[in-house]
Write a protein that holds these residues in place. Structure first.
Motif, PDB file in Angstrom:
ATOM      1  N   VAL A 150      22.125  26.894  41.905  1.00  0.00           N
ATOM      2  CA  VAL A 150      21.555  26.414  40.644  1.00  0.00           C
ATOM      3  C   VAL A 150      22.446  26.832  39.475  1.00  0.00           C
ATOM      4  CG1 VAL A 150      19.598  26.590  39.046  1.00  0.00           C
ATOM      5  CG2 VAL A 150      19.184  26.372  41.494  1.00  0.00           C
ATOM      6  N   LYS A 151      22.971  28.048  39.527  1.00  0.00           N
ATOM      7  CA  LYS A 151      23.853  28.525  38.463  1.00  0.00           C
ATOM      8  C   LYS A 151      25.141  27.696  38.401  1.00  0.00           C
ATOM      9  CE  LYS A 151      23.213  32.089  36.396  1.00  0.00           C
ATOM     10  NZ  LYS A 151      22.552  32.383  35.106  1.00  0.00           N
ATOM     11  N   ARG A 152      25.608  27.231  39.545  1.00  0.00           N
ATOM     12  CA  ARG A 152      26.799  26.373  39.569  1.00  0.00           C
ATOM     13  C   ARG A 152      26.489  25.015  38.922  1.00  0.00           C
ATOM     14  NH1 ARG A 152      31.047  27.340  43.471  1.00  0.00           N
ATOM     15  NH2 ARG A 152      30.839  29.408  44.408  1.00  0.00           N
ATOM     16  N   VAL A 153      25.311  24.490  39.235  1.00  0.00           N
ATOM     17  CA  VAL A 153      24.911  23.210  38.627  1.00  0.00           C
ATOM     18  C   VAL A 153      24.784  23.372  37.119  1.00  0.00           C
ATOM     19  CG1 VAL A 153      23.099  21.451  38.508  1.00  0.00           C
ATOM     20  CG2 VAL A 153      23.732  22.441  40.719  1.00  0.00           C
ATOM     21  N   GLU A 154      24.204  24.480  36.691  1.00  0.00           N
ATOM     22  CA  GLU A 154      24.073  24.735  35.255  1.00  0.00           C
ATOM     23  C   GLU A 154      25.443  24.785  34.582  1.00  0.00           C
ATOM     24  OE1 GLU A 154      21.676  27.830  32.365  1.00  0.00           O
ATOM     25  OE2 GLU A 154      22.958  28.629  33.947  1.00  0.00           O
ATOM     26  N   LEU A 167      29.402  29.469  25.833  1.00  0.00           N
ATOM     27  CA  LEU A 167      28.638  30.698  25.699  1.00  0.00           C
ATOM     28  C   LEU A 167      27.857  30.917  26.993  1.00  0.00           C
ATOM     29  CD1 LEU A 167      27.165  30.063  22.131  1.00  0.00           C
ATOM     30  CD2 LEU A 167      29.240  31.319  22.710  1.00  0.00           C
ATOM     31  N   MET A 168      28.012  32.080  27.595  1.00  0.00           N
ATOM     32  CA  MET A 168      27.351  32.381  28.860  1.00  0.00           C
ATOM     33  C   MET A 168      26.532  33.659  28.704  1.00  0.00           C
ATOM     34  SD  MET A 168      30.426  31.449  31.572  1.00  0.00           S
ATOM     35  CE  MET A 168      29.330  31.139  32.966  1.00  0.00           C
ATOM     36  N   ASP A 169      25.217  33.506  28.753  1.00  0.00           N
ATOM     37  CA  ASP A 169      24.301  34.630  28.574  1.00  0.00           C
ATOM     38  C   ASP A 169      23.937  35.198  29.932  1.00  0.00           C
ATOM     39  OD1 ASP A 169      22.497  36.430  27.631  1.00  0.00           O
ATOM     40  OD2 ASP A 169      21.007  34.975  26.989  1.00  0.00           O
ATOM     41  N   GLU A 170      24.439  36.382  30.236  1.00  0.00           N
ATOM     42  CA  GLU A 170      24.195  37.036  31.527  1.00  0.00           C
ATOM     43  C   GLU A 170      24.405  36.053  32.685  1.00  0.00           C
ATOM     44  OE1 GLU A 170      23.549  40.170  32.096  1.00  0.00           O
ATOM     45  OE2 GLU A 170      23.157  40.896  30.086  1.00  0.00           O
ATOM     46  N   PRO A 171      25.603  35.503  32.831  1.00  0.00           N
ATOM     47  CA  PRO A 171      25.812  34.441  33.822  1.00  0.00           C
ATOM     48  C   PRO A 171      25.540  34.843  35.255  1.00  0.00           C
ATOM     49  CG  PRO A 171      27.915  35.255  32.977  1.00  0.00           C
ATOM     50  CD  PRO A 171      26.836  35.828  32.102  1.00  0.00           C
ATOM     51  N   THR A 172      25.660  36.125  35.587  1.00  0.00           N
ATOM     52  CA  THR A 172      25.480  36.523  36.987  1.00  0.00           C
ATOM     53  C   THR A 172      24.161  37.249  37.236  1.00  0.00           C
ATOM     54  OG1 THR A 172      26.580  38.681  36.816  1.00  0.00           O
ATOM     55  CG2 THR A 172      27.988  36.754  37.174  1.00  0.00           C
ATOM     56  N   ALA A 173      23.252  37.209  36.276  1.00  0.00           N
ATOM     57  CA  ALA A 173      21.952  37.887  36.449  1.00  0.00           C
ATOM     58  C   ALA A 173      21.208  37.335  37.661  1.00  0.00           C
ATOM     59  CB  ALA A 173      21.103  37.695  35.199  1.00  0.00           C
ATOM     60  N   LYS A 178      28.667  38.945  45.977  1.00  0.00           N
ATOM     61  CA  LYS A 178      29.593  37.893  46.384  1.00  0.00           C
ATOM     62  C   LYS A 178      29.434  36.663  45.501  1.00  0.00           C
ATOM     63  CE  LYS A 178      31.107  35.307  50.505  1.00  0.00           C
ATOM     64  NZ  LYS A 178      30.907  33.931  50.047  1.00  0.00           N
ATOM     65  N   GLU A 179      28.177  36.284  45.205  1.00  0.00           N
ATOM     66  CA  GLU A 179      27.913  35.136  44.339  1.00  0.00           C
ATOM     67  C   GLU A 179      28.416  35.380  42.921  1.00  0.00           C
ATOM     68  OE1 GLU A 179      23.843  33.078  46.018  1.00  0.00           O
ATOM     69  OE2 GLU A 179      23.656  34.931  44.862  1.00  0.00           O
ATOM     70  N   ARG A 180      28.240  36.603  42.433  1.00  0.00           N
ATOM     71  CA  ARG A 180      28.705  36.942  41.083  1.00  0.00           C
ATOM     72  C   ARG A 180      30.198  36.709  40.951  1.00  0.00           C
ATOM     73  NH1 ARG A 180      25.438  41.890  41.292  1.00  0.00           N
ATOM     74  NH2 ARG A 180      27.346  43.123  41.488  1.00  0.00           N
ATOM     75  N   ASN A 181      30.936  37.222  41.917  1.00  0.00           N
ATOM     76  CA  ASN A 181      32.397  37.100  41.851  1.00  0.00           C
ATOM     77  C   ASN A 181      32.849  35.654  42.020  1.00  0.00           C
ATOM     78  OD1 ASN A 181      33.751  39.839  41.549  1.00  0.00           O
ATOM     79  ND2 ASN A 181      32.253  40.272  43.135  1.00  0.00           N
ATOM     80  N   HIS A 203      25.755  42.530  32.130  1.00  0.00           N
ATOM     81  CA  HIS A 203      25.442  43.921  32.427  1.00  0.00           C
ATOM     82  C   HIS A 203      26.222  44.445  33.627  1.00  0.00           C
ATOM     83  CE1 HIS A 203      21.800  43.612  29.792  1.00  0.00           C
ATOM     84  NE2 HIS A 203      22.148  44.858  29.576  1.00  0.00           N
ATOM     85  N   SER A 204      26.730  43.562  34.482  1.00  0.00           N
ATOM     86  CA  SER A 204      27.469  43.995  35.673  1.00  0.00           C
ATOM     87  C   SER A 204      28.897  44.347  35.273  1.00  0.00           C
ATOM     88  CB  SER A 204      27.481  42.880  36.724  1.00  0.00           C
ATOM     89  OG  SER A 204      26.181  42.580  37.157  1.00  0.00           O
ATOM     90  N   MET A 205      29.184  45.629  35.211  1.00  0.00           N
ATOM     91  CA  MET A 205      30.498  46.063  34.744  1.00  0.00           C
ATOM     92  C   MET A 205      31.622  45.686  35.700  1.00  0.00           C
ATOM     93  SD  MET A 205      30.380  47.327  31.725  1.00  0.00           S
ATOM     94  CE  MET A 205      29.312  45.903  31.457  1.00  0.00           C
TER      95      MET A 205
END
Length: 259
Positions: A150-154, A167-173, A178-181, A203-205
């Motif tokens: 869903v995040k990819r579609v967004e 502008l990406m608000d917390e894109p990996t929340a 693995k998905e985050r990277n 937030h993910s450093m």
């Protein structure tokens, strides 16, 4: 040359300065991370750039155009895309129809005569989905997708109007490591291909240090540091405020306000 130039930006709520005279810039082809502890002013800054909040003072210029005072749709038309912390898609539509809806909006046809999304620029929509690795799932309902997909579609929706700034608000929340990277590597690739600038909060450093070209750090509404990731990691004030407890900075700030 800066694509986005923020100068002396300020916003207060009652007697609280949520954002206090911050300035920064962002170039095309650059990923800039906006970080800080809770209550630092990140969301307020983000929402002023997007037009959801109006700044009390200062300037936000995109490619020379002043954004303060413009509604979000006008800012979007100037070339600003956005993704949200909680992904915004139409679950009842297929993946490709979601992107076609964004293309309809980019063409200014949503508020004129209604046309079925299925009949509008399907090939272009599929091409955008291919860029985010979702072309093979084009005809699946969005409601059936895993959250990472869903995040990819967004992301495909956000770049449908070919933005200069994303502008990406917390894109990996809410995503697994693995998905985050994978999502941020994809974003980095799109930035290079499209000479697009990205301002993101995160937030993910591990994500921030792996993918940001530069970082700006806020605390209690003030900009306390900016620079490349390694500079920020070793910055004493950032270690004190963000990576540490933050108590020392908060006490100094409070003493200054009472003085």
């Amino acid at each position: 040359m800066s694509l986005l130039k923020v100068s002396g930006l300020g916003k207060s709520f009652g007697g609280v300065k949520a954002v206090d005279e911050i300035s920064f810039d962002l170039a095309a082809g650059e990923l800039l991370a906006l970080i800080g502890p809770n209550g630092a002013g990140k969301s307020t800054t983000f929402n002023m750039v997007n037009g959801q909040l109006r700044a009390d003072r200062g300037s936000i210029k995109l490619d020379g155009h002043e954004l303060i005072g413009l509604p979000p749709r006008s800012i979007w038309k100037l070339g600003v895309g956005r993704t949200f912390q909680i992904a915004e898609t139409f679950g009842s539509l297929t993946v490709v129809e979601n992107v076609q809806m964004a293309l309809l909006s980019a063409d200014g046809k949503l508020l004129a005569t209604w046309r079925k999304a299925a009949g509008h620029k399907r090939d272009e929509a599929v091409e955008l989905l291919d860029k985010v690795g979702m072309a093979q799932q084009a005809d699946r309902p969005c409601a059936d997708l895993a959250y990472g997909d869903v995040k990819r579609v967004e992301l495909a929706i956000a770049i449908a109007n070919n933005p200069k700034l994303l502008l990406m608000d917390e894109p990996t929340a809410g995503m697994a490591p693995k998905e985050r990277n994978e999502l941020m590597a994809l974003t980095k690739k799109l930035v290079v291909e499209r000479s697009m600038a990205v301002l993101f909060t995160e937030h993910s450093m591990d994500v921030v240090f792996a993918y940001a070209d530069r970082m700006i750090v806020l605390a209690r509404g003030r900009l306390i540091a900016e620079g490349k990731p390694l500079e920020i990691r070793d910055h004493p004030k950032v270690q004190e405020v963000y990576f540490g407890s933050g108590k020392t900075f908060e006490k100094k700030a409070a003493d200054k306000e009472l003085a």
